[in-house]
Design an enzyme around this catalytic site. Structure first.
Site, PDB file in Angstrom:
ATOM      1  N   ILE A   1       0.854  -1.181   0.000  1.00 47.54           N
ATOM      2  CA  ILE A   1       0.000   0.000   0.000  1.00 47.54           C
ATOM      3  C   ILE A   1       0.895   1.238   0.000  1.00 47.54           C
ATOM      4  O   ILE A   1       1.628   1.494   0.961  1.00 47.54           O
ATOM      5  CB  ILE A   1      -0.937   0.026   1.229  1.00 47.54           C
ATOM      6  N   GLU A   2       0.817   2.012  -1.072  1.00 45.18           N
ATOM      7  CA  GLU A   2       1.692   3.178  -1.217  1.00 45.18           C
ATOM      8  C   GLU A   2       0.900   4.388  -1.681  1.00 45.18           C
ATOM      9  O   GLU A   2      -0.276   4.287  -2.060  1.00 45.18           O
ATOM     10  CB  GLU A   2       2.809   2.884  -2.225  1.00 45.18           C
ATOM     11  N   GLY A   3       1.584   5.540  -1.680  1.00 39.48           N
ATOM     12  CA  GLY A   3       0.986   6.764  -2.195  1.00 39.48           C
ATOM     13  C   GLY A   3      -0.267   7.162  -1.433  1.00 39.48           C
ATOM     14  O   GLY A   3      -0.382   6.992  -0.220  1.00 39.48           O
TER      15      GLY A   3
END
Length: 534
Positions: free
Chosen positions: A183-185
């Site tokens: 899970i990024e950004g």
């Protein structure tokens, strides 16, 4: 390393040294009787349970509880395709395959990198076959969903039932034992997607548990030198409170961008890991789980970006890798990954004092696979399977290949194969690493040499013969043995188009693939398995 003396200090409710009216008691103080002393010890013990709960789990009373597990990431859709199932290309026993994301045209449909459907990846990338081969050699995959590019399924798909179905489809198709949620950004702070993801993962995890196939779930999150971001901590908490049995939190020890002109990447990484350890220790305690320090470490993973990072000044070197490996072993870190094994090679050409950002090389001075070999030595899962240059496939020699059920041409001793050509031999699919002829794909190479063939994986019993695809249309003339054909003449034979390379008569167009370059008839079609020339 964490300074435990600092964290174990008791924090009293009242500090007499801070009270200007406090005076030292007069001496001598009355002595306690043994019964009173026993009562006092008990009271203090009970007070300690309440007053020091947030720190007592940090005590390292037993040493590491986990043997660090090496699981490098593979960028599945990157060209050239990385042959993770081939031990000559991949020293690691296990790999994390990334990334599954939402199909750009259908947000609740999983895809590989937004470029391949699951079936498309099976046919174009041989993904399912290569996974099977890795498992036959004793390895396994972690399925990674998300990443920085494209949209993670829970972000794109707002229909809870369809989202859960997509997760269920992935886990069933690839028979997944370990799921990695990267899970990024902006997705880290997306609360709606968090709730959908938690519901889907918890549901599928319980279904697998009921079927006797436990599903381990890792969260992969960005990190600062001080640990997880506030949003990251909240995301972990949401998973735990949502009844997901979280195996651990894998932090991306990369791209710190803290302004240093010559940053110490190992020091930044260990600082980030220590910070994450404190955060998770506190979080688990607040949720009612008293974990020892080693137990918390076993729930933490680290993923550096090997070599040149996205930040120009940041370079994670081989020395940094060796230091991280030592840190992992000393602390019992649950997992060590790296981004990515596709990059574990020196960049070609002269790059002295030049920043190189590449998906296929590290941008630092190294030998091929040098980072992989550092982490592959971690003790979490011992490598099994064949030697460094071959994979033993049981009863292979006893298998007779059937052209009707072989998905690619059957290997021929006299054929000339170009690099990238796929063949079937004794029930196994191989791919030529370079041009070769007369080299048995199943034979072990001579000492000190490499095989000219990569093992792709076993042939499925339900597969069928390859169907050649014509590259031209409009050819209607049927080849006949008594006719003299001039160079350039086009004919149909066995339903396939050919073109005469020179004047020929009575020479039947070949159906032994690949067709030799000295055959009088050039095929005007592509055969599955042969590389398409640009």
């Amino acid at each position: 390393m964490t300074d435990r003396a600092t964290h174990v200090a008791v924090r009293p409710e009242y500090d007499p040294l801070a009270d200007p009216n406090w005076q030292e008691p007069e001496q001598p103080r009355s002595r306690l009787s043994w019964p009173r002393l026993g009562i006092l010890v008990l009271v203090l013990a009970l007070a300690g349970v309440g007053g020091t709960l947030e720190v007592m789990h940090l005590r390292n009373t037993s040493g590491p509880t986990a043997k660090s597990w090496a699981v490098p990431y593979v960028d599945v859709t990157l060209t050239p395709t990385f042959q993770f199932q081939d031990p000559t290309a991949n020293p690691a026993n296990d790999v994390a395959l990334g990334f599954v994301v939402a199909d750009p045209q259908s947000p609740c449909t999983p895809s590989w990198g937004g470029a391949y459907t699951l079936d498309g990846a099976a046919s174009s990338l041989e993904l399912d076959r290569r996974i099977n081969q890795l498992r036959q050699a004793g390895g396994d995959i972690t399925l990674s969903l998300g990443g920085l590019a494209n949209k993670e399924l829970a972000v794109a798909c707002t229909d809870q039932d369809r989202l859960t179905g997509a997760y269920r489809q992935l886990i069933k198709r690839y028979d997944v034992n370990t799921l990695d949620l990267d899970i990024e950004g902006t997705a880290v702070a997306d609360q709606a997607s968090l709730r959908r993801r938690v519901t889907a993962v918890a549901t599928v995890q319980k279904e697998r548990e009921k079927d006797g196939k436990p599903l381990a779930v890792w969260l992969t999150l960005p990190v600062t030198p001080n640990g997880l971001t506030d949003d990251g901590v909240a995301l972990v908490r949401g998973m735990l409170e949502g009844d997901v049995a979280l195996r651990g939190v894998n932090v991306m020890t990369m791209d710190y961008n803290n302004g240093d002109k010559n940053p110490d990447m190992l020091a930044l990484s260990t600082s980030a890991l220590n910070g994450t350890h404190k955060q998770l220790s506190d979080l688990y305690l607040r949720l009612g789980q008293k974990l020892t320090s080693p137990q918390v470490w076993s729930r933490i993973g680290a993923t550096p970006m090997i070599g040149q990072n996205d930040v120009d000044t940041e370079r994670f070197t081989l020395d940094d890798a060796a230091g991280l490996a030592r840190f992992a072993v000393d602390n019992g870190l649950g997992r060590v990954s790296m981004w990515s094994i596709n990059r574990d090679a020196p960049c070609r050409g002269t790059f002295a004092n030049v920043v190189v950002h590449s998906n296929t090389c590290s941008g630092v001075d190294q030998d091929a696979l040098a980072f992989s070999k550092v982490f592959a030595g971690l003790p979490g899962k011992a490598a099994t399977g064949g030697s460094a240059d071959s994979v033993e496939i049981p009863d292979q020699a006893a298998t007779v290949d059937d052209p009707k059920t072989s998905p690619y041409p059957i290997w021929r001793l006299t054929a000339m194969y170009v690099g990238g050509y796929k063949v079937v031999w004794h029930g196994v699919v191989y791919e030529a690493k370079w041009a070769n002829s007369g080299l048995d794909p199943s034979a072990a190479p001579a000492a000190g040499t490499q095989s000219a063939w990569s093992v792709i994986g076993p042939v499925s019993p339900v597969e069928k013969a390859p169907r050649p695809v014509p590259t031209v249309t409009g050819v209607k003339r049927i080849w006949a043995p008594g006719i003299l054909y001039q160079r350039g003449a086009r004919v149909m034979s066995n339903g396939l188009p050919y073109e005469a390379r020179w004047t020929t008569k009575g020479e039947t167009p070949s159906t032994e693939f690949p067709i030799d370059a000295d055959d009088p008839w050039k095929p005007l079609f592509n055969v599955p398995g042969e590389p398409v020339m640009n």
